[in-house]
Design a protein around this motif. Sequence first.
Motif, PDB file in Angstrom:
ATOM      1  N   ILE A  37       0.837  -1.201   0.000  1.00  0.00           N
ATOM      2  CA  ILE A  37       0.000   0.000   0.000  1.00  0.00           C
ATOM      3  C   ILE A  37       0.872   1.250   0.000  1.00  0.00           C
ATOM      4  O   ILE A  37       0.618   2.209  -0.741  1.00  0.00           O
ATOM      5  N   ARG A  38       1.921   1.247   0.822  1.00  0.00           N
ATOM      6  CA  ARG A  38       2.819   2.411   0.900  1.00  0.00           C
ATOM      7  C   ARG A  38       3.506   2.658  -0.447  1.00  0.00           C
ATOM      8  O   ARG A  38       3.606   3.803  -0.912  1.00  0.00           O
ATOM      9  N   LEU A  40       2.453   1.800  -3.406  1.00  0.00           N
ATOM     10  CA  LEU A  40       1.466   2.314  -4.352  1.00  0.00           C
ATOM     11  C   LEU A  40       1.219   3.805  -4.126  1.00  0.00           C
ATOM     12  O   LEU A  40       1.155   4.596  -5.079  1.00  0.00           O
ATOM     13  N   ALA A  41       1.079   4.190  -2.857  1.00  0.00           N
ATOM     14  CA  ALA A  41       0.793   5.588  -2.539  1.00  0.00           C
ATOM     15  C   ALA A  41       1.940   6.500  -2.969  1.00  0.00           C
ATOM     16  O   ALA A  41       1.717   7.629  -3.429  1.00  0.00           O
ATOM     17  N   HIS A  64      -5.986  -2.554  -2.027  1.00  0.00           N
ATOM     18  CA  HIS A  64      -4.675  -1.914  -1.916  1.00  0.00           C
ATOM     19  C   HIS A  64      -4.704  -0.525  -2.548  1.00  0.00           C
ATOM     20  O   HIS A  64      -4.167   0.442  -1.994  1.00  0.00           O
ATOM     21  N   ARG A  65      -5.348  -0.409  -3.722  1.00  0.00           N
ATOM     22  CA  ARG A  65      -5.457   0.889  -4.381  1.00  0.00           C
ATOM     23  C   ARG A  65      -6.319   1.853  -3.573  1.00  0.00           C
ATOM     24  O   ARG A  65      -6.018   3.055  -3.481  1.00  0.00           O
ATOM     25  N   ALA A  68      -4.297   3.022  -0.641  1.00  0.00           N
ATOM     26  CA  ALA A  68      -3.236   3.926  -1.112  1.00  0.00           C
ATOM     27  C   ALA A  68      -3.810   5.302  -1.426  1.00  0.00           C
ATOM     28  O   ALA A  68      -3.181   6.335  -1.135  1.00  0.00           O
ATOM     29  N   ARG A  72      -2.954   9.045   0.211  1.00  0.00           N
ATOM     30  CA  ARG A  72      -2.719  10.268  -0.558  1.00  0.00           C
ATOM     31  C   ARG A  72      -3.708  11.375  -0.201  1.00  0.00           C
ATOM     32  O   ARG A  72      -3.678  12.455  -0.774  1.00  0.00           O
TER      33      ARG A  72
END
Length: 332
Positions: A37-38, A40-41, A64-65, A68, A72
């Motif tokens: 997750i991190r 992706l973010a 996960h998206r 993320a 943000r």
Amino acid sequence: MTGGTDDLARVPVESVPIDSLVRADSPRLDGENDEHIRLLAESGVAFPPILVQKSTSRVIDGMHRLRAAELRREDRIDVQYYEGDDDSSFILGVRANITHGLPLSLADRAAAATRICAVRPYLSDRTIASATGLSTKTIRSIRAQSSGENSGTAARVGRDGRVRPLSTEPGRRLAAQLMAENPDASLRAISRAAGIAVATARDVRERVRAGLSPVPENQRRADRGPNRNVVPRAGEAGNGNSPETGELTILRTLARDPSLRFSERGRALLRWLVAHTADVRGWKRFVNDIPPHCEDVLARISRMNAAAWHELAGRLERQREESADPEAGRER
């Protein structure tokens, strides 16, 4: 959208508030991966739309998206809606997670296959294998293990709350199959996917390497009940007169009917019939284990279902009569 992942190209993308969505019924046993997750973010890229069940706003694929996007501090996200029930949504989520994103682990896929075998027992081994990324042989092993081939209790709960099978034979055979298909998988991953102890998985590996059966002689068919090898009485086997045989014969006949096989509504009817009639007498396996305080409720449910089937039979009989005699239908 009502089909599989191949239909996504035809589904419109909509932007919706993140706080309007419900957490996924995830096939991941350990939940989302915080490190993924991190990453992706921090990637800065725009995410493809996530998949959401329309009737519940529950995320099917894309947790996960979603998380993320929350990192943000975004308040909206692109989605595509799927119009299906909970079980179909779960299967679609599993299929999506083996084709992109962070792959499901072996244990995740085996657990998902076990659940699919339970909620959609009429699906073919090949269909479930395609959805979970496992082989058809593995699905057959999972189906045999999860269906409980014996007529009694297949497992017991210990004082520590853990469920332990009375026989490890199905788990051992599944572990051997998984080892053959995933030679680099760890013993822990194999044991978790097969539902056996790590020590048992180690013993299976050593036995297979030595050219032996994964199941010791004294454990083979330990779960056979006294009625496993009962020979049917004369006239019962193969004559199609038993209720179970008759139902299966009728279902097979209907499945060969072109007017049903080659129309979407017809195939939907066949799936519904298989789901509701293929094991209609399965209650016999459980009736003696129903707690007394649940008997009245289940009796009411049974009568409601019987009434619904009786109503269907009457409706079909009236339709048949009206087709044979249109004037009679107008008189009503």
